[in-house]
Design an enzyme around this catalytic site. Sequence first.
Site, short mmCIF file in Angstrom:
data_model
loop_
_atom_site.label_atom_id
_atom_site.label_comp_id
_atom_site.label_asym_id
_atom_site.label_seq_id
_atom_site.Cartn_x
_atom_site.Cartn_y
_atom_site.Cartn_z
CB SER A 138 -0.94 0.02 1.21
OG SER A 138 -0.21 0.00 2.43
CG ASP B 198 -3.58 6.05 6.34
OD1 ASP B 198 -2.39 5.84 6.66
OD2 ASP B 198 -4.13 5.48 5.38
CG HIS C 197 -0.39 4.41 4.24
ND1 HIS C 197 -1.61 3.94 4.68
CD2 HIS C 197 0.21 3.38 3.62
CE1 HIS C 197 -1.75 2.67 4.32
NE2 HIS C 197 -0.65 2.30 3.68
#
Length: 369
Positions: free
Chosen positions: A41, A330, A333
């Site tokens: 991600s 978040d 990240h």
Amino acid sequence: MYMCSTMRIIVVPVTVVVTVMIVVVPKRVETARAFFVFGDSLVDSGNNNYLPTTARADSPPYDIDYPTHRPTGRFSNGFNLPDLISQRIGSKPTLPYLSPELNGQRLLVGANFASAGIGILNDGIQFVGIMRIFQQFALFEQYQERLCAVVGAKWAKKVVNGGLVLMTLGGNDFVNNYFLAPVTPRSRQFTVPDFSRYLISEYRKILKTLYELGARRVLVTGTGPLGCVPSQLAMRSTNGECVPQLQQAMQVFNPMLVNMTRELNSQLGANVFVAVNAFLMNMNFITNPQKYGFVTSKIACCGQGPYNGPGPCNSLSSLCPNRDAYAFWDAFHPSQRALEFILDEIFNGTSDLMSPMNLSTIMALDSNI
């Protein structure tokens, strides 16, 4: 690998249909260096939007600061690391490989094969429907067939061999596998040093396969300081400080990764693999956020609960008004602003951050080839 065919079907075990159109281009257009991205991600630019998985970032407020101000699948408030690298090397952004817009001359830019949720291992302990690394490699082979059909075998080989590659793996093997619960199958099986050695042995196979597929310049990012991310502060920290158990695990794994890339380079007789010390790059602004213009490196800009760590980032979340003031976007990240500091270190960092050389040196060396 570079044979052109009028039509070739490659079966990839992913629950998605990729339509391959053969485009005949009479005249080749010279482009900037191709860029290829593999991993999780941290570098996924939207592939998971096309997959049946919950590991996705396709709803607001993700990408609130992206030029379109609409969710793209990036786990960021704006640009992610592949975007920023593309900008710095003078290339267009790499499209997600599963995007229907990736065809014809756009293939010369490269492609992003990353899929949020994957790890070095294929344990599948938390996420389903994602593209594991072997599936990403299968699509890379398919990409080369498609490129070959557009520009011919000789030029396709040149594009791939001359491309820059970013590989980002490892974080999920710890936070979403080994340390996912107080006791997990892998923590029963391995101590942290033994687990790290096992991961490195599997990662070595992955990088060797990538070389066999044509990659010749590969940035291999180590794991960041996972004990300091808001999700882990919320779950494990009693005083708001980085979680020692996770931090110590990263300090075991990352030096092993650097040594492994050196060994591979020695065997290959070339500096194919470049180790990126993501741990130290992140720790610089985590330990001294004010120096970098952040108001905090503990609380995520977007999320729910303590440190905005336990709950998801969505339309119901707490959202900071100034994303540039937060080191983390978040629960996991970094913000775009934090990534811009990391980008500077990738291009200009000393040998303790980029081993054996930084990306500016690589670009200068390769421009003479």
